[in-house]
Scaffold this motif. Structure first.
Motif, PDB file in Angstrom:
ATOM      1  N   LEU A  22       0.776  -1.328   0.161  1.00 12.37           N
ATOM      2  CA  LEU A  22       0.038   0.023   0.043  1.00 12.37           C
ATOM      3  C   LEU A  22       0.795   1.295   0.105  1.00 12.37           C
ATOM      4  CD1 LEU A  22      -2.900   1.477   0.248  1.00 12.37           C
ATOM      5  CD2 LEU A  22      -2.340   1.350   2.610  1.00 12.37           C
ATOM      6  N   MET A  23       1.942   1.306   0.436  1.00 12.55           N
ATOM      7  CA  MET A  23       2.943   2.342   0.596  1.00 12.55           C
ATOM      8  C   MET A  23       3.353   2.733  -0.700  1.00 12.55           C
ATOM      9  SD  MET A  23       5.390   1.153   3.683  1.00 12.55           S
ATOM     10  CE  MET A  23       6.305   2.896   3.825  1.00 12.55           C
ATOM     11  N   ALA A  24       3.168   2.148  -1.749  1.00 17.32           N
ATOM     12  CA  ALA A  24       3.482   2.703  -2.980  1.00 17.32           C
ATOM     13  C   ALA A  24       2.152   3.186  -3.684  1.00 17.32           C
ATOM     14  CB  ALA A  24       3.866   1.499  -3.853  1.00 17.32           C
ATOM     15  N   ALA A  25       0.855   3.230  -3.123  1.00 17.10           N
ATOM     16  CA  ALA A  25      -0.315   3.624  -3.778  1.00 17.10           C
ATOM     17  C   ALA A  25      -0.315   5.185  -3.782  1.00 17.10           C
ATOM     18  CB  ALA A  25      -1.457   3.225  -3.122  1.00 17.10           C
ATOM     19  N   PRO A  26      -0.935   5.896  -4.755  1.00 19.67           N
ATOM     20  CA  PRO A  26      -1.081   7.199  -4.909  1.00 19.67           C
ATOM     21  C   PRO A  26      -1.617   7.838  -3.650  1.00 19.67           C
ATOM     22  CG  PRO A  26      -2.593   6.253  -6.323  1.00 19.67           C
ATOM     23  CD  PRO A  26      -1.907   5.218  -5.731  1.00 19.67           C
ATOM     24  N   ALA A  27      -1.506   9.206  -3.372  1.00 17.37           N
ATOM     25  CA  ALA A  27      -2.099   9.770  -2.264  1.00 17.37           C
ATOM     26  C   ALA A  27      -3.653   9.801  -2.411  1.00 17.37           C
ATOM     27  CB  ALA A  27      -1.613  11.086  -2.178  1.00 17.37           C
ATOM     28  N   ALA A  28      -4.314   9.722  -1.271  1.00 16.33           N
ATOM     29  CA  ALA A  28      -5.976   9.587  -1.239  1.00 16.33           C
ATOM     30  C   ALA A  28      -6.549  10.701  -0.847  1.00 16.33           C
ATOM     31  CB  ALA A  28      -6.345   8.084  -0.677  1.00 16.33           C
ATOM     32  N   ALA A  29      -7.608  11.097  -1.128  1.00 18.12           N
ATOM     33  CA  ALA A  29      -8.449  11.984  -0.509  1.00 18.12           C
ATOM     34  C   ALA A  29      -9.915  11.299  -0.733  1.00 18.12           C
ATOM     35  CB  ALA A  29      -8.428  13.448  -0.931  1.00 18.12           C
ATOM     36  N   ASP A  30     -10.586  12.011  -1.791  1.00 15.05           N
ATOM     37  CA  ASP A  30     -11.747  11.069  -2.214  1.00 15.05           C
ATOM     38  C   ASP A  30     -11.257   9.842  -2.871  1.00 15.05           C
ATOM     39  OD1 ASP A  30     -13.485  13.014  -1.785  1.00 15.05           O
ATOM     40  OD2 ASP A  30     -13.689  13.878  -3.839  1.00 15.05           O
ATOM     41  N   PRO A  31     -12.412   8.771  -2.925  1.00 18.36           N
ATOM     42  CA  PRO A  31     -11.526   7.393  -3.316  1.00 18.36           C
ATOM     43  C   PRO A  31     -10.704   7.511  -4.689  1.00 18.36           C
ATOM     44  CG  PRO A  31     -13.777   7.261  -2.593  1.00 18.36           C
ATOM     45  CD  PRO A  31     -13.441   8.916  -2.638  1.00 18.36           C
ATOM     46  N   SER A  32      -9.862   6.719  -4.854  1.00 12.57           N
ATOM     47  CA  SER A  32      -8.963   7.019  -5.840  1.00 12.57           C
ATOM     48  C   SER A  32      -8.742   5.401  -6.523  1.00 12.57           C
ATOM     49  CB  SER A  32      -7.512   7.551  -5.478  1.00 12.57           C
ATOM     50  OG  SER A  32      -6.591   7.568  -6.594  1.00 12.57           O
ATOM     51  N   PRO A  33      -9.335   5.236  -7.804  1.00 11.80           N
ATOM     52  CA  PRO A  33      -9.746   6.233  -8.732  1.00 11.80           C
ATOM     53  C   PRO A  33     -11.234   6.528  -8.386  1.00 11.80           C
ATOM     54  CG  PRO A  33      -9.839   4.129  -9.680  1.00 11.80           C
ATOM     55  CD  PRO A  33      -9.085   4.085  -8.543  1.00 11.80           C
ATOM     56  N   VAL A  34     -11.911   7.710  -8.602  1.00 10.86           N
ATOM     57  CA  VAL A  34     -13.292   8.212  -8.402  1.00 10.86           C
ATOM     58  C   VAL A  34     -14.145   7.210  -9.014  1.00 10.86           C
ATOM     59  CG1 VAL A  34     -12.707  10.572  -7.911  1.00 10.86           C
ATOM     60  CG2 VAL A  34     -13.467   9.713  -9.940  1.00 10.86           C
ATOM     61  N   THR A  35     -13.912   6.486  -9.883  1.00 10.03           N
ATOM     62  CA  THR A  35     -14.649   5.298 -10.276  1.00 10.03           C
ATOM     63  C   THR A  35     -14.675   4.131  -9.805  1.00 10.03           C
ATOM     64  OG1 THR A  35     -13.073   4.992 -12.122  1.00 10.03           O
ATOM     65  CG2 THR A  35     -14.645   6.529 -12.649  1.00 10.03           C
ATOM     66  N   GLU A  36     -14.013   3.847  -8.509  1.00  8.85           N
ATOM     67  CA  GLU A  36     -13.837   2.851  -7.840  1.00  8.85           C
ATOM     68  C   GLU A  36     -15.116   2.661  -7.064  1.00  8.85           C
ATOM     69  OE1 GLU A  36     -10.893   0.375  -4.608  1.00  8.85           O
ATOM     70  OE2 GLU A  36     -10.476   2.095  -5.661  1.00  8.85           O
ATOM     71  N   TYR A  37     -16.126   2.112  -7.318  1.00 12.46           N
ATOM     72  CA  TYR A  37     -17.485   2.156  -6.463  1.00 12.46           C
ATOM     73  C   TYR A  37     -17.452   1.188  -5.605  1.00 12.46           C
ATOM     74  CZ  TYR A  37     -18.490   5.265 -10.274  1.00 12.46           C
ATOM     75  OH  TYR A  37     -18.712   6.443 -11.072  1.00 12.46           O
ATOM     76  N   ARG A  38     -17.258   1.714  -4.295  1.00 15.60           N
ATOM     77  CA  ARG A  38     -16.767   0.475  -3.222  1.00 15.60           C
ATOM     78  C   ARG A  38     -18.109   0.154  -2.428  1.00 15.60           C
ATOM     79  NH1 ARG A  38     -11.377   3.578  -0.751  1.00 15.60           N
ATOM     80  NH2 ARG A  38     -10.349   3.768  -2.848  1.00 15.60           N
ATOM     81  N   THR A  39     -18.095  -0.860  -1.565  1.00 18.50           N
ATOM     82  CA  THR A  39     -19.333  -1.172  -1.097  1.00 18.50           C
ATOM     83  C   THR A  39     -20.062  -0.255  -0.217  1.00 18.50           C
ATOM     84  OG1 THR A  39     -18.332  -3.438  -0.928  1.00 18.50           O
ATOM     85  CG2 THR A  39     -20.288  -3.165   0.365  1.00 18.50           C
ATOM     86  N   LEU A  40     -19.531   0.557   0.632  1.00 14.04           N
ATOM     87  CA  LEU A  40     -19.989   1.671   1.256  1.00 14.04           C
ATOM     88  C   LEU A  40     -19.734   2.915   1.350  1.00 14.04           C
ATOM     89  CD1 LEU A  40     -19.452  -0.693   4.809  1.00 14.04           C
ATOM     90  CD2 LEU A  40     -21.670  -0.510   3.160  1.00 14.04           C
ATOM     91  N   ALA A  41     -20.416   3.782   0.856  1.00 14.17           N
ATOM     92  CA  ALA A  41     -20.150   5.143   0.686  1.00 14.17           C
ATOM     93  C   ALA A  41     -20.701   6.150   1.554  1.00 14.17           C
ATOM     94  CB  ALA A  41     -20.890   5.625  -0.779  1.00 14.17           C
ATOM     95  N   GLY A  42     -19.962   6.890   2.186  1.00 21.00           N
ATOM     96  CA  GLY A  42     -20.140   7.857   3.078  1.00 21.00           C
ATOM     97  C   GLY A  42     -19.739   9.195   2.928  1.00 21.00           C
ATOM     98  N   ALA A  43     -20.101  10.454   3.692  1.00 18.08           N
ATOM     99  CA  ALA A  43     -19.847  11.413   3.366  1.00 18.08           C
ATOM    100  C   ALA A  43     -20.289  12.253   4.797  1.00 18.08           C
ATOM    101  CB  ALA A  43     -20.661  12.475   2.235  1.00 18.08           C
ATOM    102  N   GLY A  44     -19.973  13.714   4.855  1.00 16.14           N
ATOM    103  CA  GLY A  44     -20.191  14.313   6.008  1.00 16.14           C
ATOM    104  C   GLY A  44     -19.209  15.074   6.859  1.00 16.14           C
ATOM    105  N   SER A  45     -18.773  14.805   8.147  1.00 20.03           N
ATOM    106  CA  SER A  45     -17.873  15.529   9.019  1.00 20.03           C
ATOM    107  C   SER A  45     -16.440  15.694   8.368  1.00 20.03           C
ATOM    108  CB  SER A  45     -17.729  14.733  10.126  1.00 20.03           C
ATOM    109  OG  SER A  45     -16.717  15.290  10.899  1.00 20.03           O
ATOM    110  N   ASP A  46     -16.284  17.075   8.318  1.00 22.85           N
ATOM    111  CA  ASP A  46     -14.759  17.438   8.105  1.00 22.85           C
ATOM    112  C   ASP A  46     -13.869  16.803   9.001  1.00 22.85           C
ATOM    113  OD1 ASP A  46     -12.184  18.945   8.322  1.00 22.85           O
ATOM    114  OD2 ASP A  46     -13.072  20.737   7.054  1.00 22.85           O
ATOM    115  N   THR A  47     -14.282  16.767  10.307  1.00 23.67           N
ATOM    116  CA  THR A  47     -13.506  16.151  11.432  1.00 23.67           C
ATOM    117  C   THR A  47     -13.014  14.869  11.257  1.00 23.67           C
ATOM    118  OG1 THR A  47     -14.805  17.489  12.882  1.00 23.67           O
ATOM    119  CG2 THR A  47     -13.158  15.835  13.834  1.00 23.67           C
ATOM    120  N   THR A  48     -13.567  14.038  10.489  1.00 26.16           N
ATOM    121  CA  THR A  48     -13.303  12.730  10.619  1.00 26.16           C
ATOM    122  C   THR A  48     -13.036  12.232   8.974  1.00 26.16           C
ATOM    123  OG1 THR A  48     -15.555  11.917  10.356  1.00 26.16           O
ATOM    124  CG2 THR A  48     -14.582  12.013  12.701  1.00 26.16           C
TER     125      THR A  48
END
Length: 389
Positions: A22-48
């Motif tokens: 994993l250490m060689a993977a690209p930096a992540a913020a939103d899911p990368s790539p954004v077209t990787e539609y994972r099982t559970l999608a969430g949004a909301g708090s800046d804190t977490t």
């Protein structure tokens, strides 16, 4: 596709320990790539958002990442599922919870049943990140939504490190400043800054200091209406009424300003390099000239929010942070394996830090509580704190 329909997702086999690759993977913020539609999608708090990005990179099932957590900050729409589900980004705990309710088909007043920000989002959100409990300080065991704690945060006053405000303050002083009774602390001028309405941090902070949005809007607290201090270097800086939470740069060049700040976020921002190397998640260091203050509760002694680089889970201004899921989905295999109970993937996720297995939640600055004290001071994975929204 709503997670309810993924009934065949195995409740076992979730891997919560990151591999060396994993250490060689690209930096992540939103899911990368954004077209990787994972099982559970969430949004909301800046804190977490950052810690959930980390957990999203670490937790896998059958080699596939499970959690897609979309950042609070940003102007672009998000697309959470392969079909439809393209909608404005929810910023803050309240907005994340509203988007989840709309995803469940509720009418939250933003375009009709199932609409968030005038967009149909039915089936598009599986969980909401929330740094506050919707029921405030009164816990409930009933409701359509379950607040599942996964970490402990401390919220304190951030001051400008170059200013003259004291390192430690009493909570009574903090209350008086944010209720506009005092414009000084220990004889030093102070200018309180608010953070964005709808954030869980502001909900928590305003409840602790005893003010409400209704009172603010009525003008009951004139010192919060606008920032009136001056910056000799840049006197034309616009008036700041609200700042994005956990952004200490709002204090830069303003030695009298103070703002509430998450200790968990402060730690993570200072630990950005290690977080990137261990999880490939980019945490933006927004601390600026901010420094965290110790707080003396009424009748108590001063406590620090951070001790030896670790969050103090007994800090008087502490709160649990949550992933909110529909109560009806608690038995869904994917939800249960990921969030429910002390052995869930989120509660047990670790990374290899130089040969030591380190909790992902703690790496991102939050504390982990393993024992139950009360519904609002609960152990990781507790599932009996609920509310209707």
């Amino acid at each position: 596709m709503k997670v309810k329909s993924i009934s065949k997702v195995a409740a076992v086999g979730f891997a919560a320990v990151v591999t060396a690759g994993l250490m060689a993977a690209p930096a992540a913020a939103d899911p990368s790539p954004v077209t990787e539609y994972r099982t559970l999608a969430g949004a909301g708090s800046d804190t977490t958002q950052d810690v959930m990005n980390g957990l999203g990179n670490v937790i896998t099932n059958g080699g596939n990442k499970v959690i897609a957590s979309w950042d609070a900050r940003g102007t672009a729409n998000i697309k959470t599922k392969a079909a439809n589900c393209d909608f404005p980004r929810p910023n803050g705990s309240s907005n994340g919870r509203r988007a989840l309710r709309a995803s469940e088909g509720e009418d939250i007043g933003q375009g009709g049943p199932g609409f968030w920000a005038n967009t149909n989002v039915v089936g598009c959100v599986d969980f909401a990140r929330s740094s506050s409990y919707g029921g405030g300080s009164t816990p409930s065991s009933t409701g359509n939504y379950t607040y599942v704690p996964f970490g402990v945060d401390a919220v304190t006053l951030a001051r400008n490190v170059n200013g003259d405000l004291p390192v430690n303050v009493s909570f009574a002083q903090v209350q008086r400043v944010y209720r506009c009774f005092d414009r000084t602390i220990a004889g030093n001028p102070v200018s309180p800054v608010m953070i964005q309405s709808g954030s869980g941090t502001w909900d928590f902070w305003s409840s602790k200091v005893g003010i409400t949005e209704v009172e603010i809007n009525l003008g009951d607290y004139p010192c919060l209406a606008a920032d009136t201090d001056s910056n000799p270097a840049t006197p034309a800086v616009p008036v700041i009424e609200r700042a994005q939470e956990h952004d200490g740069t709002v204090l830069n060049g303003f030695p009298t300003r103070v703002v509430p700040f998450s200790a968990g976020q402060f730690i993570a921002q200072g630990n950005a390099a290690k977080i990137a190397s261990l999880t490939s998640v980019t945490v933006t260091d927004r601390r600026g000239e901010a420094a965290l203050s110790g707080v003396r509760p009424t009748g108590g002694v001063v406590q620090q929010p951070v001790v030896n680089g670790t969050l103090n889970i007994n800090f008087p201004l502490r709160r649990d942070v949550y992933n909110v899921v529909p109560t009806a989905d608690l038995t869904n295999p994917a939800i249960a394996a990921t969030f429910v109970g002390s052995t869930s993937a989120v509660c047990t996720a670790k990374v290899n830090d130089g040969g030591t297995q380190r909790s992902v939640v703690e790496l991102f600055g939050f504390g982990v509580r393993s024992t139950f004290a009360s519904p609002l001071d609960a152990n990781c994975g507790y599932t009996n704190l609920r509310f209707g929204s």
